[in-house]
Design a protein around this motif. Structure first.
Motif, short mmCIF file in Angstrom:
data_model
loop_
_atom_site.label_atom_id
_atom_site.label_comp_id
_atom_site.label_asym_id
_atom_site.label_seq_id
_atom_site.Cartn_x
_atom_site.Cartn_y
_atom_site.Cartn_z
N TYR A 1 0.85 -1.20 0.00
CA TYR A 1 0.00 0.00 0.00
C TYR A 1 0.89 1.25 0.00
CZ TYR A 1 -3.08 -3.67 1.75
OH TYR A 1 -3.77 -4.84 1.92
N PRO A 2 1.59 1.51 -1.09
CA PRO A 2 2.59 2.58 -1.09
C PRO A 2 2.02 4.00 -1.02
CG PRO A 2 2.36 1.68 -3.29
CD PRO A 2 1.56 0.80 -2.37
N ALA A 3 0.82 4.21 -1.50
CA ALA A 3 0.23 5.56 -1.51
C ALA A 3 -0.38 5.88 -0.15
CB ALA A 3 -0.84 5.65 -2.59
N HIS A 4 -0.43 7.16 0.17
CA HIS A 4 -1.20 7.60 1.34
C HIS A 4 -1.85 8.94 1.04
CE1 HIS A 4 2.37 9.99 2.68
NE2 HIS A 4 1.43 10.78 3.19
N LEU A 5 -2.84 9.30 1.85
CA LEU A 5 -3.62 10.50 1.58
C LEU A 5 -3.99 11.23 2.86
CD1 LEU A 5 -6.95 10.35 2.32
CD2 LEU A 5 -6.79 8.51 0.68
N HIS A 6 -4.42 12.48 2.67
CA HIS A 6 -5.08 13.28 3.70
C HIS A 6 -6.27 13.95 3.02
CE1 HIS A 6 -1.83 12.92 6.62
NE2 HIS A 6 -0.99 13.12 5.62
N ILE A 7 -7.40 13.93 3.67
CA ILE A 7 -8.60 14.58 3.16
C ILE A 7 -9.21 15.41 4.28
CG2 ILE A 7 -10.00 12.53 3.62
CD1 ILE A 7 -11.80 13.32 1.24
N ASP A 8 -9.57 16.63 3.95
CA ASP A 8 -10.20 17.52 4.92
C ASP A 8 -11.30 18.30 4.23
OD1 ASP A 8 -8.63 17.12 7.37
OD2 ASP A 8 -6.96 17.91 6.19
N LEU B 1 -4.85 7.34 -8.90
CA LEU B 1 -3.87 6.35 -8.44
C LEU B 1 -3.93 5.08 -9.29
CD1 LEU B 1 -4.27 6.79 -4.58
CD2 LEU B 1 -2.30 7.46 -5.97
N ARG B 2 -5.13 4.64 -9.62
CA ARG B 2 -5.26 3.45 -10.48
C ARG B 2 -4.68 3.71 -11.87
NH1 ARG B 2 -10.71 2.69 -7.72
NH2 ARG B 2 -10.33 0.91 -6.34
N ALA B 3 -4.84 4.91 -12.39
CA ALA B 3 -4.26 5.25 -13.70
C ALA B 3 -2.74 5.14 -13.66
CB ALA B 3 -4.69 6.65 -14.13
N ARG B 4 -2.15 5.34 -12.50
CA ARG B 4 -0.69 5.20 -12.33
C ARG B 4 -0.30 3.77 -11.96
NH1 ARG B 4 1.86 10.35 -9.15
NH2 ARG B 4 0.80 11.98 -10.33
N ARG B 5 -1.29 2.90 -11.84
CA ARG B 5 -1.06 1.50 -11.47
C ARG B 5 -0.45 1.36 -10.08
NH1 ARG B 5 -1.41 1.44 -16.81
NH2 ARG B 5 -1.90 -0.38 -18.01
N VAL B 6 -0.88 2.23 -9.17
CA VAL B 6 -0.46 2.13 -7.77
C VAL B 6 -1.23 0.96 -7.16
CG1 VAL B 6 -0.44 3.32 -5.55
CG2 VAL B 6 0.03 4.60 -7.66
N PRO B 7 -0.55 0.00 -6.52
CA PRO B 7 -1.23 -1.20 -6.04
C PRO B 7 -2.10 -1.01 -4.81
CG PRO B 7 1.08 -1.30 -5.46
CD PRO B 7 0.91 -0.08 -6.34
N GLY C 1 -5.12 5.39 17.20
CA GLY C 1 -6.11 5.19 16.14
C GLY C 1 -5.76 3.99 15.29
N SER C 2 -6.07 4.08 13.98
CA SER C 2 -5.91 2.94 13.08
C SER C 2 -5.20 3.33 11.79
CB SER C 2 -7.28 2.39 12.68
OG SER C 2 -8.01 1.99 13.81
N ILE C 3 -4.49 2.34 11.24
CA ILE C 3 -4.00 2.42 9.87
C ILE C 3 -5.01 1.63 9.04
CG2 ILE C 3 -2.20 1.76 8.23
CD1 ILE C 3 -1.21 3.91 10.08
N MET C 4 -5.56 2.27 8.04
CA MET C 4 -6.53 1.63 7.16
C MET C 4 -5.92 1.51 5.77
SD MET C 4 -10.01 3.35 8.56
CE MET C 4 -11.04 1.95 8.06
N VAL C 5 -6.32 0.49 5.04
CA VAL C 5 -5.72 0.21 3.73
C VAL C 5 -6.81 -0.09 2.70
CG1 VAL C 5 -3.56 -0.67 4.73
CG2 VAL C 5 -5.44 -2.26 4.24
N MET C 6 -6.40 0.08 1.43
CA MET C 6 -7.28 -0.28 0.30
C MET C 6 -6.41 -0.84 -0.81
SD MET C 6 -9.73 2.06 -2.14
CE MET C 6 -11.05 2.29 -0.97
N ASP C 7 -6.77 -2.01 -1.31
CA ASP C 7 -6.11 -2.61 -2.45
C ASP C 7 -6.69 -1.97 -3.71
OD1 ASP C 7 -5.25 -4.31 -4.56
OD2 ASP C 7 -5.14 -6.01 -3.18
N LEU C 8 -5.83 -1.45 -4.56
CA LEU C 8 -6.28 -0.76 -5.78
C LEU C 8 -6.13 -1.61 -7.04
CD1 LEU C 8 -4.74 2.77 -5.11
CD2 LEU C 8 -7.09 2.00 -4.72
N ARG C 9 -5.71 -2.87 -6.88
CA ARG C 9 -5.48 -3.73 -8.04
C ARG C 9 -6.74 -4.47 -8.44
NH1 ARG C 9 -1.02 -7.09 -5.27
NH2 ARG C 9 -2.59 -6.77 -3.68
N GLU C 10 -7.71 -3.74 -8.93
CA GLU C 10 -8.97 -4.38 -9.34
C GLU C 10 -9.20 -4.16 -10.80
OE1 GLU C 10 -11.81 -2.63 -6.76
OE2 GLU C 10 -11.02 -3.67 -5.04
#
Length: 189
Positions: A114-121, A143-149, A180-189
């Protein structure tokens, strides 16, 4: 973006009263992202101005290296390490100064999957109308267009609304700590 970061910087609540320097929080959590990779910054505005944003990096380890070489040096000069001492007045500037001085690029096995990370506000006036989902979808497409996994983020235990939002967006909890928590999402779909 800097004002939105401050006005949502206390687990989604206004952090203005926690900082003497209103820019310090965003110097860490918002400002470097559009400089390092403008194509992964998306901003929403209305007639009142900036309403919210999402910022990200596709490669956390490379971003941390970039911070060390390009972002932290000027901030370390502006905010000397002596300011990283708790003044016991309830302010949090000292914590951000400590972060600026002690942050170092480090590899985490999480970055392999999960190499990418984000902040949203998003300001309260922009919440509840689907803006967060639209910003997140726009970022996920980029991120998917860049093939980030995969993508990860941290969410504080004091922000259950954000936790529920991320779960609804498809994130799962990877790690939990007192903070708190580290949350993840697989983008390889």
């Amino acid at each position: 973006m800097y004002r939105v970061c401050l006005r949502t910087g206390d687990s989604g609540r206004d952090a203005t009263g926690l900082y003497h320097d209103p820019d310090l929080l965003a110097h860490v959590y918002a400002g470097p992202y559009p400089v390092a990779d403008p194509a992964l910054t998306f901003v929403a505005a209305d007639e009142g101005g900036v309403l919210g944003y999402i910022v990200a990096t596709a490669d956390t380890f490379a971003f941390e290296t970039w911070l060390e070489e390009n972002w932290w040096p000027a901030l370390r000069e502006r905010y000397p390490i002596e300011l990283a001492t708790d003044p016991a007045d309830g302010s949090q500037d000292w914590q951000r100064v400590a972060h600026i001085h002690r942050s170092r690029s480090r590899h985490d096995e999480l970055y392999d999957r999960y190499p990418a990370h984000l902040h949203i506000d998003i300001l309260p006036r922009g919440q509840g109308a689907g803006l967060g989902r639209r910003l997140m979808t726009t970022l996920l497409d980029a991120l998917r267009a860049r093939r980030v996994p995969g993508l990860h983020l941290g969410v504080g235990s004091g922000n259950p609304g954000a936790y529920a939002f991320y779960r609804a967006m498809g994130f799962t909890e990877e790690r939990r700590g007192d903070w708190g928590s580290i949350m993840v999402m697989d983008l390889r779909e």
